[in-house]
Motif scaffolding. Structure first.
Motif, short mmCIF file in Angstrom:
data_model
loop_
_atom_site.label_atom_id
_atom_site.label_comp_id
_atom_site.label_asym_id
_atom_site.label_seq_id
_atom_site.Cartn_x
_atom_site.Cartn_y
_atom_site.Cartn_z
N PHE A 194 0.69 -1.11 -0.03
CA PHE A 194 0.00 -0.02 0.14
C PHE A 194 0.79 1.09 0.10
CE2 PHE A 194 -3.87 -1.67 2.30
CZ PHE A 194 -4.44 -2.27 0.92
N GLY A 195 2.13 1.02 -0.12
CA GLY A 195 2.92 2.15 0.16
C GLY A 195 3.29 2.86 1.47
N ALA A 196 2.82 2.13 2.39
CA ALA A 196 3.00 2.54 3.81
C ALA A 196 4.16 1.87 4.58
CB ALA A 196 1.80 2.18 4.67
N ASP A 197 4.94 2.72 5.19
CA ASP A 197 5.96 2.26 6.07
C ASP A 197 5.38 1.21 6.97
OD1 ASP A 197 7.36 4.16 4.78
OD2 ASP A 197 7.93 5.36 6.37
N VAL A 198 6.12 -0.01 7.11
CA VAL A 198 5.98 -1.00 8.01
C VAL A 198 7.23 -1.26 9.09
CG1 VAL A 198 4.19 -2.30 6.65
CG2 VAL A 198 6.95 -2.90 6.50
N SER A 199 8.14 -0.14 8.83
CA SER A 199 9.31 -0.12 9.93
C SER A 199 9.86 1.12 9.89
CB SER A 199 10.33 -1.31 9.51
OG SER A 199 11.05 -0.60 8.50
N GLY A 200 10.51 1.32 10.79
CA GLY A 200 11.18 2.39 10.93
C GLY A 200 12.57 2.36 10.08
N PRO A 201 13.53 3.37 10.29
CA PRO A 201 14.71 3.07 9.68
C PRO A 201 15.68 1.79 10.34
CG PRO A 201 14.63 5.35 10.26
CD PRO A 201 13.49 4.81 10.80
N LEU A 202 16.12 0.99 9.48
CA LEU A 202 16.73 -0.40 9.85
C LEU A 202 17.96 -0.63 8.97
CD1 LEU A 202 13.58 -2.55 10.00
CD2 LEU A 202 14.87 -1.51 11.99
N GLU A 203 18.76 -1.50 9.19
CA GLU A 203 19.68 -2.20 8.62
C GLU A 203 19.17 -2.94 7.53
OE1 GLU A 203 23.17 -2.06 8.68
OE2 GLU A 203 22.97 -0.58 10.31
N TRP A 204 19.67 -3.20 6.22
CA TRP A 204 19.11 -3.90 5.28
C TRP A 204 18.29 -5.20 5.53
CZ3 TRP A 204 17.63 -2.41 0.18
CH2 TRP A 204 17.32 -3.53 -0.50
N VAL A 205 19.01 -5.99 6.24
CA VAL A 205 18.69 -7.26 6.27
C VAL A 205 17.31 -7.18 7.27
CG1 VAL A 205 19.04 -9.62 7.52
CG2 VAL A 205 20.75 -8.42 6.00
N GLU A 206 17.43 -6.41 8.30
CA GLU A 206 16.39 -6.29 9.24
C GLU A 206 15.10 -5.63 8.55
OE1 GLU A 206 18.31 -3.55 11.89
OE2 GLU A 206 18.20 -4.98 13.45
N ALA A 207 15.11 -4.82 7.47
CA ALA A 207 14.15 -4.27 6.65
C ALA A 207 13.45 -5.44 5.93
CB ALA A 207 14.72 -3.21 5.72
N GLU A 208 14.53 -6.19 5.33
CA GLU A 208 14.04 -7.39 4.53
C GLU A 208 12.98 -8.38 5.51
OE1 GLU A 208 16.81 -9.01 1.05
OE2 GLU A 208 17.83 -9.22 3.03
N GLU A 209 13.71 -8.63 6.66
CA GLU A 209 12.96 -9.50 7.90
C GLU A 209 11.48 -8.89 8.14
OE1 GLU A 209 16.10 -9.78 10.67
OE2 GLU A 209 17.03 -11.29 9.92
N ALA A 210 11.57 -7.64 8.32
CA ALA A 210 10.04 -6.64 8.49
C ALA A 210 9.19 -7.10 7.41
CB ALA A 210 10.46 -5.41 8.84
N LEU A 211 9.52 -6.93 6.18
CA LEU A 211 8.71 -7.34 5.22
C LEU A 211 8.19 -8.90 5.18
CD1 LEU A 211 9.98 -5.26 2.27
CD2 LEU A 211 7.55 -5.02 3.32
N GLU A 212 9.21 -9.65 5.31
CA GLU A 212 8.85 -11.18 5.39
C GLU A 212 7.96 -11.44 6.60
OE1 GLU A 212 10.09 -13.51 3.28
OE2 GLU A 212 11.12 -12.21 2.05
N GLU A 213 8.27 -10.77 7.57
CA GLU A 213 7.24 -11.16 9.02
C GLU A 213 5.66 -10.73 8.54
OE1 GLU A 213 6.74 -9.32 13.09
OE2 GLU A 213 8.76 -9.99 12.58
N VAL A 214 5.66 -9.41 7.71
CA VAL A 214 4.40 -8.96 7.57
C VAL A 214 3.69 -9.71 6.17
CG1 VAL A 214 3.16 -7.01 6.53
CG2 VAL A 214 4.72 -6.83 8.39
N GLY A 215 4.59 -10.19 5.35
CA GLY A 215 4.15 -10.91 4.07
C GLY A 215 2.96 -10.34 3.39
N LEU A 216 1.91 -11.21 2.91
CA LEU A 216 0.94 -10.78 2.35
C LEU A 216 -0.18 -11.27 3.06
CD1 LEU A 216 1.50 -11.98 -1.37
CD2 LEU A 216 1.69 -9.66 -0.14
N SER A 217 -0.22 -11.74 4.27
CA SER A 217 -1.27 -12.08 5.28
C SER A 217 -2.27 -11.14 5.51
CB SER A 217 -0.55 -12.67 6.54
OG SER A 217 -0.09 -11.85 6.92
N TRP A 218 -1.83 -9.77 5.52
CA TRP A 218 -2.86 -8.69 5.76
C TRP A 218 -3.79 -8.44 4.39
CZ3 TRP A 218 -2.45 -4.74 1.89
CH2 TRP A 218 -1.07 -4.83 1.39
#
Length: 133
Positions: free
Chosen positions: A36-60
């Motif tokens: 949706f173009g909305a932030d799902v995390s604050g500023p993170l290291e690259w791998v942590e940002a990837e993990e944040a997206l993986e955790e959210v996935g498409l389940s929402w």
């Protein structure tokens, strides 16, 4: 936002390469961004940002949402399609339909919203739980 920013980097789920969001730069860090173009995390290291997206996935996408319209009560909806804007300027869209509670014989209405969607929000606890209001 009419076009996807050129500096957003697509992030695809490893198992099937499905787009699940983007990672955008913020200073020396990275921010995970939903479909949706909305932030799902604050500023993170690259791998942590990837993990944040993986955790959210498409389940929402499977969850009920509320569509707030001008001067009308919010309507419980389900997401039918998300087509984000593209870097080349192609506008995106989000299509939702009124909740049918799994019944195949219930009439429903669809709404096409711009991307990112305005007026669409997660359902709050206890809201819209009954098919009768």
């Amino acid at each position: 936002m009419s076009a996807l920013p050129a500096d957003w980097i697509a992030h695809r789920r490893g198992s099937d390469r499905e787009l699940i969001g983007w990672i955008r730069p913020e200073g020396d860090d990275w921010v995970a961004v939903s479909l949706f173009g909305a932030d799902v995390s604050g500023p993170l290291e690259w791998v942590e940002a990837e993990e944040a997206l993986e955790e959210v996935g498409l389940s929402w996408l499977a969850e009920p949402w509320m569509l707030e319209r001008d001067a009308a009560d919010p309507v419980r909806v389900r997401i039918v399609d998300v087509s984000p804007a593209s870097p080349d300027g192609r506008p995106g869209r989000v299509v939702v339909k009124t909740e049918d509670f799994g019944a195949v014989d219930v009439p429903y209405e669809t709404f096409e919203l711009p991307w990112p969607p305005a007026g669409l929000r997660p359902m709050r606890s206890g809201e819209g739980v009954s098919p009768w209001g």
